[in-house]
Design a protein around this motif. Structure first.
Motif, PDB file in Angstrom:
ATOM      1  N   VAL A  37       2.027   9.051  -0.947  1.00 14.12           N
ATOM      2  CA  VAL A  37       2.710   7.899  -1.534  1.00 14.12           C
ATOM      3  C   VAL A  37       3.612   7.263  -0.482  1.00 14.12           C
ATOM      4  CG1 VAL A  37       4.325   7.135  -3.312  1.00 14.12           C
ATOM      5  CG2 VAL A  37       2.665   8.919  -3.835  1.00 14.12           C
ATOM      6  N   ILE A  49      -6.471   3.374   1.318  1.00 12.92           N
ATOM      7  CA  ILE A  49      -5.706   4.126   0.325  1.00 12.92           C
ATOM      8  C   ILE A  49      -6.690   5.033  -0.396  1.00 12.92           C
ATOM      9  CG2 ILE A  49      -4.201   3.996  -1.690  1.00 12.92           C
ATOM     10  CD1 ILE A  49      -3.450   1.147  -0.788  1.00 12.92           C
ATOM     11  N   ALA A  54      -1.036   5.989  -2.850  1.00 13.17           N
ATOM     12  CA  ALA A  54      -0.392   4.833  -3.469  1.00 13.17           C
ATOM     13  C   ALA A  54       0.550   4.183  -2.466  1.00 13.17           C
ATOM     14  CB  ALA A  54       0.382   5.240  -4.710  1.00 13.17           C
ATOM     15  N   LYS A  56       3.590   1.329  -2.713  1.00 12.39           N
ATOM     16  CA  LYS A  56       4.425   0.523  -3.607  1.00 12.39           C
ATOM     17  C   LYS A  56       5.388  -0.270  -2.740  1.00 12.39           C
ATOM     18  CE  LYS A  56       4.117   4.191  -6.985  1.00 12.39           C
ATOM     19  NZ  LYS A  56       4.808   5.301  -7.625  1.00 12.39           N
ATOM     20  N   GLY A  68      -7.031   4.282  -4.432  1.00 11.05           N
ATOM     21  CA  GLY A  68      -5.870   4.717  -5.198  1.00 11.05           C
ATOM     22  C   GLY A  68      -5.151   3.525  -5.798  1.00 11.05           C
ATOM     23  N   THR A  69      -3.826   3.404  -5.520  1.00 12.39           N
ATOM     24  CA  THR A  69      -3.016   2.336  -6.114  1.00 12.39           C
ATOM     25  C   THR A  69      -2.334   1.495  -5.043  1.00 12.39           C
ATOM     26  OG1 THR A  69      -2.568   3.728  -8.042  1.00 12.39           O
ATOM     27  CG2 THR A  69      -1.116   1.855  -7.711  1.00 12.39           C
TER      28      THR A  69
END
Length: 149
Positions: A37, A49, A54, A56, A68-69
């Motif tokens: 992350v 990813i 992730a 962010k 992923g995110t």
């Protein structure tokens, strides 16, 4: 050792492993692979990813492959690939985009093809062809059509 075609330990490549959380901005000259992350801004030429990964924060890259995110804001100059396990949230500007069936898109994805980069103004007051000159003539010089006919 190699992951997704990238040789780990090579110069200009970063790897964030599963279970690792990084907070803060990351700038990588070449590629970054994220299986953990990242909470912060990421800038790299290429971003991968992984399914457990992730990011962010604000992302700037030439191409991104998301399994992923990817969350918040991304500016992708050429290509965004969202795989079936991928999730993209937030505001994304990208060149071209490919989304596999099963992927989740939540937010705004704006794709601008490189061919659209040469967009001309809608009205530059300079007709370029005789057809456009005819169309731009005052209304009284155009052929009038009577609706009663």
């Amino acid at each position: 050792m190699s992951i997704n075609g990238f040789r780990l330990g090579a110069p200009d490549i970063a790897y964030i492993g599963a279970g690792v959380t990084v907070k803060g901005a990351i700038v990588v000259p070449d590629a970054i692979i994220v299986d953990g992350v990242v909470e912060g801004d990421v800038t790299a030429q290429s971003i991968r990813i992984g399914p457990s990964g992730a990011i962010k924060g604000k992302v700037v890259s030439i191409d991104i492959d998301v399994s992923g995110t990817l969350a918040e804001k991304a500016d992708i100059k050429e290509f965004l690939l969202v795989r079936a396990s991928g999730r993209v949230e937030g505001h994304v500007n990208c060149g071209d985009v490919q989304v596999e069936r099963g992927a989740v898109l939540a937010g705004g994805i704006f794709s601008v093809y490189s061919a659209a980069a040469e967009v001309k103004p809608v009205n530059d007051n300079q007709p370029s062809s005789s057809a456009e000159r005819d169309a731009s003539a005052p209304i009284d010089q155009r052929t009038k059509i009577d609706a009663a006919e």
